[in-house]
Design an enzyme around this catalytic site. Structure first.
Site, mmCIF file in Angstrom:
data_model
loop_
_atom_site.group_PDB
_atom_site.id
_atom_site.type_symbol
_atom_site.label_atom_id
_atom_site.label_comp_id
_atom_site.label_asym_id
_atom_site.label_seq_id
_atom_site.Cartn_x
_atom_site.Cartn_y
_atom_site.Cartn_z
ATOM 1 N N ARG A 155 2.669 6.544 4.251
ATOM 2 C CA ARG A 155 2.537 7.412 3.081
ATOM 3 C C ARG A 155 1.612 8.591 3.377
ATOM 4 N NH1 ARG A 155 7.150 5.744 1.304
ATOM 5 N NH2 ARG A 155 7.168 3.550 0.718
ATOM 6 N N ASN A 202 -1.538 -2.714 5.612
ATOM 7 C CA ASN A 202 -0.565 -3.540 6.341
ATOM 8 C C ASN A 202 -1.048 -3.612 7.789
ATOM 9 O OD1 ASN A 202 1.172 -3.834 4.070
ATOM 10 N ND2 ASN A 202 1.938 -1.781 4.433
ATOM 11 N N LYS A 254 -5.259 -7.074 2.344
ATOM 12 C CA LYS A 254 -4.018 -7.184 1.587
ATOM 13 C C LYS A 254 -3.401 -8.518 1.968
ATOM 14 C CE LYS A 254 0.515 -4.998 0.901
ATOM 15 N NZ LYS A 254 1.367 -3.825 1.230
ATOM 16 N N GLU A 259 3.846 -8.297 -0.441
ATOM 17 C CA GLU A 259 4.871 -7.581 0.322
ATOM 18 C C GLU A 259 4.986 -8.116 1.747
ATOM 19 O OE1 GLU A 259 5.043 -3.327 -1.931
ATOM 20 O OE2 GLU A 259 3.573 -3.481 -0.313
ATOM 21 N N ASP A 286 2.655 0.533 -9.465
ATOM 22 C CA ASP A 286 2.415 0.964 -8.085
ATOM 23 C C ASP A 286 2.300 2.480 -8.004
ATOM 24 O OD1 ASP A 286 2.183 1.166 -5.364
ATOM 25 O OD2 ASP A 286 4.195 0.476 -4.893
ATOM 26 N N GLU A 289 2.281 9.802 -2.774
ATOM 27 C CA GLU A 289 3.427 8.956 -2.425
ATOM 28 C C GLU A 289 4.571 9.106 -3.408
ATOM 29 O OE1 GLU A 289 4.582 4.207 -1.974
ATOM 30 O OE2 GLU A 289 2.486 4.806 -2.185
ATOM 31 N N HIS A 312 9.343 4.556 -11.603
ATOM 32 C CA HIS A 312 9.946 3.846 -10.465
ATOM 33 C C HIS A 312 11.429 4.136 -10.310
ATOM 34 C CE1 HIS A 312 9.246 1.046 -7.228
ATOM 35 N NE2 HIS A 312 8.047 0.754 -7.710
ATOM 36 N N TRP A 328 16.198 -4.981 -4.663
ATOM 37 C CA TRP A 328 15.419 -4.091 -5.533
ATOM 38 C C TRP A 328 16.368 -3.162 -6.273
ATOM 39 C CZ3 TRP A 328 14.753 1.081 -6.441
ATOM 40 C CH2 TRP A 328 13.630 1.438 -7.206
#
Length: 727
Positions: free
Chosen positions: A194, A236, A313, A317, A391, A419, A548, A567
């Site tokens: 991002r 991540n 985290k 996800e 988010d 983002e 979203h 999704w």
């Protein structure tokens, strides 16, 4: 050279003439060469205001520096740089007090004639005061720590940069939040998740031996707005970032940032004991795992003595976490907190956790996951929710965990990188979003318990544990942020992290003055443009509470039609032939019940729910009558068209500064505004066609229909090679 002692010419007049000449030379240079934006808000050009020119030239003749630590040296160099740039001459630095002296140093080092009351300044507060010393007027910048002195110097320079009066100064300031951290989403291979301003600024291949000048420049910029912590790697995470060789590399960055009062942190991958530790498990109940983390903490602090701690985290996800072993988030976080506690380290445990199941409303899962754990975390552990419950959407209500966990310190996480807000191609001033969240009333303890107040109060009730974190937007682009106005979001985050009660408009005014000019012909149109920009973006992308519906892969561009088994955008708008929106009232998913009753009832009641969040909390027919008098369908469409019109207004406002700032930065913004207008039209046309294909209703009178059918917009590939589709 003219010697004023030989001629009956006032020395102040000579100084003024020098300044005027320097301003003329600067302006001519800017017009010829332009500016890249690399200097951010620390440009230090000559003072423009003729009224203030005389006042400034009669002051600041020399600097008295007390102390010789690396931080004090940084503060002294910054003050010299700023005064020389703005006043046109290099001030003397010595150990004497004369007319206009600026005295900088810790309170315990001040001469007896400079003593002030330091009570309440704490570790990072500062005091700036005009006072008589040995019969002459001087300015004292002092604090209890060298870091506080550095912050005071930057504040003093801001006064000069924004053409503020220097007479009779009496400023005492302390940060509202103790931990003000940037969470870099930088990967160890040099990419940035991002990130839209080039690659990572960390050159891991050359660290720790080669420390690029860019690191010091980055440290200066962050210190100038009070940032005191940097997480170096992506949430991540890769486990190898905790290996000895990578810790040594990180120590090189810690060395650069230390004089600027900035600690480094690392994202820790929960499975590291297995991946790099040789253990068969990462179970937080296993004594071997607990000991591994204790040994790792001891190793880290032997390499980086002022290491800040871990960001984690977990079980989100696809990331590993304590729930893999039947343990709670508190058990996992506390294991790491236990390992860091002997060294004063802290843990930021992200609350971005949701059940990725179609039948469960993603909005409610974070609260349901963590509310039962209130009071079960160690005292050196932060729980870190995002500003909203989904988010980082263009507009969300505040996260219901704020005000619901009195026994656990929360650190709010926001995005500075855009983002879901047009990446680095759109001018969107995000301080209005930050302010909107910080000033949202939670009613946790009655009226007035805003999110900002709750964050600040943790400092008193939880051992100084108050914090805010921002995902930065910097990269290797020459201007740091890709879009020049992306710098304003970075700057605003720092200002609001220091003072959560500050106003977005005041911050915008300072940034414009420091970045461009103090001239009203620049400040007024640019400020107006900035203050309307976020609302414009919401209007032309996701108005009236929609969210979203961006492109699934890139998170930029419209894709309300996205639908696959894993999704679907349909879960976020639930459009049918007659209705649109998600029912999150007690009759629906119950999200409104997660807020204190005063807030939840306001959201749940159609007569009091803000229009801006209407479709977030309610599912309504297209014929529903809005406060504006329009039907819901007409309101949605009108907002889309109005958003595009606002971008056109921003273009007109920017055109007013042509010739008043350098050509290079003017053209940069002008061309990106043209790009933004085109993308705004893309969003508008695609979404109007998509939602219109369900409503079957005509556009409001006077609006021109989109030029292409819906299938045309569905075929536009993003981010590459779509120009041939949308001319």
């Amino acid at each position: 050279m003219i010697d004023s002692r030989e001629y009956s010419i006032d020395s102040n007049l000579i100084d003024n003439m020098k300044h005027i000449i320097s301003v003329i030379l600067l302006l001519s240079t800017l017009c010829m060469k332009g500016e890249t934006g690399y200097d951010l808000w620390l440009r230090y050009p000559p003072v423009e205001n003729s009224r203030l020119l005389k006042e400034y030239s009669s002051k600041n003749k020399n600097i008295l520096v007390l102390g010789d630590s690396p931080t004090i040296r940084v503060a002294s160099e910054e003050l010299e740089r700023g005064l020389e740039g703005m006043l046109g001459y290099k001030p003397e630095t010595g150990r004497r007090i004369g007319k206009g002296t600026v005295v900088i140093g810790r309170h315990d080092l001040l001469p007896s004639g400079c003593r002030v009351d330091p009570e309440g300044l704490g570790e990072e507060g500062f005091l700036i005061r005009s006072m008589k010393i040995e019969g002459v007027t001087a300015t004292v910048i002092t604090a209890l720590t060298d870091k506080g002195v550095l912050y005071g110097v930057f504040r003093y320079l801001r006064l000069l940069q924004t053409a503020s009066p220097l007479a009779d100064l009496d400023i005492r300031d302390t940060p509202g939040l103790n931990y003000r951290v940037l969470n870099h989403w930088d990967n160890l291979n040099g990419t940035v998740e991002r990130g839209y301003a080039g690659y990572s600024i960390w050159n891991w291949e050359r660290l720790p031996h080669y420390k690029e000048q860019r690191y010091s420049d980055y440290a200066r910029a962050n210190a100038s707005i009070g940032i005191n912590g940097l997480v170096l790697n992506n949430v991540n995470a890769e486990a190898k970032s905790l290996r000895h060789d990578w810790l040594v590399k990180a120590s090189g960055l810690a060395d650069v940032f230390r004089p600027y009062g900035i600690r480094i942190y690392l994202t820790a991958k929960f499975s590291a004991p297995k991946e790099i530790g040789g253990l068969p498990t990462a179970d937080p109940r296993d004594e071997r795992v607990r000991q591994w983390w204790k040994d790792k903490a001891r190793e880290i602090y032997s390499i980086i003595p002022d290491f800040g701690g871990f960001l984690v985290k977990a079980n989100s996800e696809g990331q590993p976490g304590p729930q893999d072993y039947g343990c709670s988030h508190a058990e996992g976080a506390n294991m790491l907190g236990e390992a860091l506690a002997p060294y004063g380290g802290i843990v930021f445990w992200r609350a971005f956790v949701y059940q990725n199941e179609r039948h469960i409303d993603r909005v409610v899962t974070g609260y349901n996951e963590f509310k039962p754990l209130d009071g079960k975390f160690r005292e050196n552990v932060f729980l870190q929710p995002k500003n909203g419950p989904i988010d980082f959407q263009p507009r969300e209500p505040f996260h219901p965990l704020f005000g619901s966990m009195p026994d656990t310190p929360l650190a709010m996480e926001v995005q500075i990188t855009q983002e879901n807000l047009g990446h680095a191609g759109h001018l969107v001033y995000l301080a209005t979003m930050y302010e909107e969240v910080l000033k949202s009333d939670t009613y946790a303890g009655g009226s007035g318990y805003t999110v900002g107040r709750i964050l600040k109060d943790y400092a008193r009730s939880h051992h100084g544990m108050s914090a805010i974190a921002g995902v930065p937007n910097v990269g290797t682009d020459l201007n740091w942020t890709g879009h020049l106005f992306g710098q304003a979001n970075w700057y605003a985050f720092g200002r609001l992290a220091w003072n959560p009660d500050a106003g977005a408009e005041e911050i915008a005014d300072d940034w414009i003055r420091m970045t461009f000019s103090n001239a009203s012909g620049v400040t007024e149109p640019v400020k107006e443009m900035m203050m309307m920009s976020r609302e414009a973006y919401v209007d032309y992308t996701m108005p009236v509470g929609l969210n979203h519906i961006m492109n699934f892969g890139s998170h930029n561009g419209p894709e309300p039609w996205h639908h696959d088994p894993s999704w679907t955008a349909y879960d976020y708008h639930k459009v049918t032939a007659d209705s649109i929106g998600v029912d999150r009232t007690p009759k629906g998913t119950g999200a409104t019940l997660q807020y204190h009753s005063e807030v939840g009832e306001r959201f749940a009641d159609l007569s009091t729910c803000p229009d801006e969040l209407l479709l977030w909390f309610h599912r309504l027919p297209f014929t529903y009558r809005m406060r504006s008098g329009r039907t819901l369908w007409d309101e949605i469409v009108t907002r889309y068209y109005t958003g595009v019109e606002k971008v056109g207004e921003m273009q007109d406002m920017w055109s007013k500064v042509e010739g008043l700032i350098d050509d290079e930065r003017y053209r940069h913004v002008k061309e990106l505004l043209s790009f933004q207008k085109r993308e705004a039209e893309w969003w508008r046309d695609a979404c109007v066609q998509f939602f219109g294909s369900y409503s079957g209703l005509p556009l409001p009178e006077g609006l021109t229909p989109p030029p292409h059918p819906l299938e045309y917009y569905k075929r536009i590939p993003f981010p590459y090679d779509w120009n041939g589709y949308y001319d």
